[in-house]
Design a protein around this motif. Sequence first.
Motif, PDB file in Angstrom:
ATOM      1  N   PHE A 148      70.767  21.924  90.549  1.00  0.00           N
ATOM      2  CA  PHE A 148      72.038  22.341  89.437  1.00  0.00           C
ATOM      3  C   PHE A 148      73.222  22.064  90.126  1.00  0.00           C
ATOM      4  O   PHE A 148      74.267  22.352  89.523  1.00  0.00           O
ATOM      5  N   ARG A 149      73.376  21.639  91.537  1.00  0.00           N
ATOM      6  CA  ARG A 149      74.781  21.556  91.860  1.00  0.00           C
ATOM      7  C   ARG A 149      75.694  20.546  91.023  1.00  0.00           C
ATOM      8  O   ARG A 149      76.687  20.736  90.854  1.00  0.00           O
ATOM      9  N   GLU A 150      74.804  19.497  90.683  1.00  0.00           N
ATOM     10  CA  GLU A 150      75.918  18.354  90.198  1.00  0.00           C
ATOM     11  C   GLU A 150      75.959  18.393  88.714  1.00  0.00           C
ATOM     12  O   GLU A 150      77.221  18.386  88.030  1.00  0.00           O
ATOM     13  N   ASN A 151      74.919  18.977  87.933  1.00  0.00           N
ATOM     14  CA  ASN A 151      74.987  18.853  86.593  1.00  0.00           C
ATOM     15  C   ASN A 151      73.761  19.938  86.114  1.00  0.00           C
ATOM     16  O   ASN A 151      72.997  20.099  86.970  1.00  0.00           O
ATOM     17  N   PHE A 152      73.737  20.141  84.675  1.00  0.00           N
ATOM     18  CA  PHE A 152      72.452  20.792  84.208  1.00  0.00           C
ATOM     19  C   PHE A 152      71.821  19.947  83.279  1.00  0.00           C
ATOM     20  O   PHE A 152      71.301  20.544  82.271  1.00  0.00           O
ATOM     21  N   LEU A 153      71.325  18.918  83.676  1.00  0.00           N
ATOM     22  CA  LEU A 153      70.512  17.798  82.800  1.00  0.00           C
ATOM     23  C   LEU A 153      69.053  18.565  82.712  1.00  0.00           C
ATOM     24  O   LEU A 153      68.529  18.311  81.701  1.00  0.00           O
ATOM     25  N   GLU A 154      68.727  19.272  83.416  1.00  0.00           N
ATOM     26  CA  GLU A 154      67.309  19.894  83.416  1.00  0.00           C
ATOM     27  C   GLU A 154      67.264  20.864  82.156  1.00  0.00           C
ATOM     28  O   GLU A 154      66.414  20.653  81.439  1.00  0.00           O
ATOM     29  N   PHE A 155      68.499  21.442  82.000  1.00  0.00           N
ATOM     30  CA  PHE A 155      68.543  22.269  80.600  1.00  0.00           C
ATOM     31  C   PHE A 155      68.480  21.484  79.636  1.00  0.00           C
ATOM     32  O   PHE A 155      67.883  21.631  78.667  1.00  0.00           O
ATOM     33  N   ASP A 156      69.428  20.309  79.486  1.00  0.00           N
ATOM     34  CA  ASP A 156      69.388  19.422  78.440  1.00  0.00           C
ATOM     35  C   ASP A 156      68.147  18.822  78.253  1.00  0.00           C
ATOM     36  O   ASP A 156      67.810  18.769  76.916  1.00  0.00           O
ATOM     37  N   ASP A 157      67.362  18.469  79.209  1.00  0.00           N
ATOM     38  CA  ASP A 157      66.133  17.909  78.650  1.00  0.00           C
ATOM     39  C   ASP A 157      65.131  18.847  78.070  1.00  0.00           C
ATOM     40  O   ASP A 157      64.410  18.496  77.277  1.00  0.00           O
ATOM     41  N   SER A 158      65.205  20.113  78.608  1.00  0.00           N
ATOM     42  CA  SER A 158      64.329  21.265  77.978  1.00  0.00           C
ATOM     43  C   SER A 158      64.965  21.570  76.383  1.00  0.00           C
ATOM     44  O   SER A 158      63.972  21.642  75.591  1.00  0.00           O
ATOM     45  N   LYS A 159      66.106  21.386  76.255  1.00  0.00           N
ATOM     46  CA  LYS A 159      66.550  21.233  74.959  1.00  0.00           C
ATOM     47  C   LYS A 159      66.083  20.311  74.049  1.00  0.00           C
ATOM     48  O   LYS A 159      65.760  20.599  72.885  1.00  0.00           O
ATOM     49  N   GLU A 160      65.995  19.172  74.509  1.00  0.00           N
ATOM     50  CA  GLU A 160      65.723  17.968  73.589  1.00  0.00           C
ATOM     51  C   GLU A 160      64.108  18.167  73.475  1.00  0.00           C
ATOM     52  O   GLU A 160      63.756  17.904  72.391  1.00  0.00           O
ATOM     53  N   VAL A 161      63.390  18.830  74.607  1.00  0.00           N
ATOM     54  CA  VAL A 161      61.942  18.990  74.145  1.00  0.00           C
ATOM     55  C   VAL A 161      61.746  19.925  72.919  1.00  0.00           C
ATOM     56  O   VAL A 161      60.960  19.896  72.154  1.00  0.00           O
ATOM     57  N   LEU A 162      62.246  21.162  72.846  1.00  0.00           N
ATOM     58  CA  LEU A 162      62.383  22.205  71.847  1.00  0.00           C
ATOM     59  C   LEU A 162      62.955  21.513  70.649  1.00  0.00           C
ATOM     60  O   LEU A 162      62.213  21.766  69.732  1.00  0.00           O
ATOM     61  N   GLU A 163      63.923  20.562  70.800  1.00  0.00           N
ATOM     62  CA  GLU A 163      64.397  20.073  69.394  1.00  0.00           C
ATOM     63  C   GLU A 163      63.303  19.339  68.809  1.00  0.00           C
ATOM     64  O   GLU A 163      63.112  19.272  67.520  1.00  0.00           O
ATOM     65  N   SER A 164      62.761  18.397  69.669  1.00  0.00           N
ATOM     66  CA  SER A 164      61.464  17.586  69.129  1.00  0.00           C
ATOM     67  C   SER A 164      60.465  18.317  68.648  1.00  0.00           C
ATOM     68  O   SER A 164      59.912  18.080  67.599  1.00  0.00           O
ATOM     69  N   LEU A 165      60.157  19.308  69.275  1.00  0.00           N
ATOM     70  CA  LEU A 165      59.165  20.239  68.811  1.00  0.00           C
ATOM     71  C   LEU A 165      59.352  20.980  67.369  1.00  0.00           C
ATOM     72  O   LEU A 165      58.675  21.168  66.624  1.00  0.00           O
ATOM     73  N   ILE A 166      60.855  21.330  67.197  1.00  0.00           N
ATOM     74  CA  ILE A 166      61.148  21.959  65.977  1.00  0.00           C
ATOM     75  C   ILE A 166      60.741  20.890  64.864  1.00  0.00           C
ATOM     76  O   ILE A 166      60.506  21.165  63.621  1.00  0.00           O
ATOM     77  N   ASN A 167      61.321  19.581  65.168  1.00  0.00           N
ATOM     78  CA  ASN A 167      61.200  18.392  64.264  1.00  0.00           C
ATOM     79  C   ASN A 167      59.781  18.197  63.777  1.00  0.00           C
ATOM     80  O   ASN A 167      59.463  18.012  62.571  1.00  0.00           O
ATOM     81  N   GLU A 168      58.922  18.204  64.729  1.00  0.00           N
ATOM     82  CA  GLU A 168      57.409  18.138  64.525  1.00  0.00           C
ATOM     83  C   GLU A 168      57.054  19.148  63.661  1.00  0.00           C
ATOM     84  O   GLU A 168      55.958  18.938  62.753  1.00  0.00           O
ATOM     85  N   TYR A 169      57.239  20.701  63.831  1.00  0.00           N
ATOM     86  CA  TYR A 169      56.830  21.636  62.871  1.00  0.00           C
ATOM     87  C   TYR A 169      57.265  21.519  61.393  1.00  0.00           C
ATOM     88  O   TYR A 169      56.795  21.599  60.441  1.00  0.00           O
ATOM     89  N   GLU A 170      58.608  20.904  61.302  1.00  0.00           N
ATOM     90  CA  GLU A 170      59.098  20.714  60.212  1.00  0.00           C
ATOM     91  C   GLU A 170      58.447  19.483  59.398  1.00  0.00           C
ATOM     92  O   GLU A 170      58.458  19.513  58.212  1.00  0.00           O
ATOM     93  N   LYS A 171      58.220  18.638  60.102  1.00  0.00           N
ATOM     94  CA  LYS A 171      57.333  17.384  59.303  1.00  0.00           C
ATOM     95  C   LYS A 171      56.156  17.692  59.198  1.00  0.00           C
ATOM     96  O   LYS A 171      55.787  17.351  58.056  1.00  0.00           O
ATOM     97  N   CYS A 172      55.476  18.598  59.738  1.00  0.00           N
ATOM     98  CA  CYS A 172      54.158  19.147  59.279  1.00  0.00           C
ATOM     99  C   CYS A 172      54.143  19.826  57.947  1.00  0.00           C
ATOM    100  O   CYS A 172      53.495  19.719  56.981  1.00  0.00           O
ATOM    101  N   GLN A 173      55.197  20.513  57.636  1.00  0.00           N
ATOM    102  CA  GLN A 173      55.406  21.501  56.693  1.00  0.00           C
ATOM    103  C   GLN A 173      55.969  20.531  55.511  1.00  0.00           C
ATOM    104  O   GLN A 173      55.441  20.620  54.251  1.00  0.00           O
ATOM    105  N   GLU A 174      56.736  19.583  55.657  1.00  0.00           N
ATOM    106  CA  GLU A 174      57.130  18.596  54.647  1.00  0.00           C
ATOM    107  C   GLU A 174      56.165  17.706  53.995  1.00  0.00           C
ATOM    108  O   GLU A 174      56.232  17.609  52.936  1.00  0.00           O
ATOM    109  N   LYS A 175      55.426  17.418  54.781  1.00  0.00           N
ATOM    110  CA  LYS A 175      53.921  16.491  54.488  1.00  0.00           C
ATOM    111  C   LYS A 175      53.112  17.147  53.020  1.00  0.00           C
ATOM    112  O   LYS A 175      52.583  16.650  52.490  1.00  0.00           O
ATOM    113  N   GLN A 176      53.358  18.539  53.091  1.00  0.00           N
ATOM    114  CA  GLN A 176      52.586  19.306  52.095  1.00  0.00           C
ATOM    115  C   GLN A 176      53.418  19.242  50.704  1.00  0.00           C
ATOM    116  O   GLN A 176      52.831  19.178  49.817  1.00  0.00           O
ATOM    117  N   SER A 177      54.811  19.020  50.883  1.00  0.00           N
ATOM    118  CA  SER A 177      55.323  19.059  49.518  1.00  0.00           C
ATOM    119  C   SER A 177      55.390  17.740  48.624  1.00  0.00           C
ATOM    120  O   SER A 177      55.145  16.790  49.128  1.00  0.00           O
TER     121      SER A 177
END
Length: 177
Positions: A148-177
Amino acid sequence: MTGYIPLSSHAHGINATRKTTVLDVMRQLLQTKNIMVSSNMREKEFEESKYISILNVIQGNVDAFQVHKGLQRIREKKLINFIDWVPANIQVVVSRKSPYIQTSHRVSGMMLANNTCIRHLFKSCLSHYDKLMRRKAFLDQYEKYSIFRENFLEFDDSKEVLESLINEYEKCQEKQS
């Protein structure tokens, strides 16, 4: 998400054994008041959410026929709202009562479930993360480490993973409507 029934070991201070059935326990496990994850969801949001899978662990003096009958009634009454492309995926594990723990209930249960409403909790985590990163709060604790001395890319990568997980859950629910 997790749920547990009964939440107390004594019914109003009485040590008498309560006659709970497998169906009662399985039905109570599905109620929002017995789910141990607070995702700030309203009753309407929970009703619109979809289950992906459920694992129930039933503990006590239980017959396999009672479990089958309970599952059949839950399916008949459509108490659970599952996603379309998966059949009603409820797995049940039956175990004996522990001889070391005394309870006033004949049957108890625990539920582990994957439900689309958990995305609200993930969104809340992302919101808190963004606030902390804007303020650069607590980052000094991580700068000690070489990754982490140079930057916090590990945190940003984790954030992207969580955002994609949220999108997957939203798509699961939208397919029902």
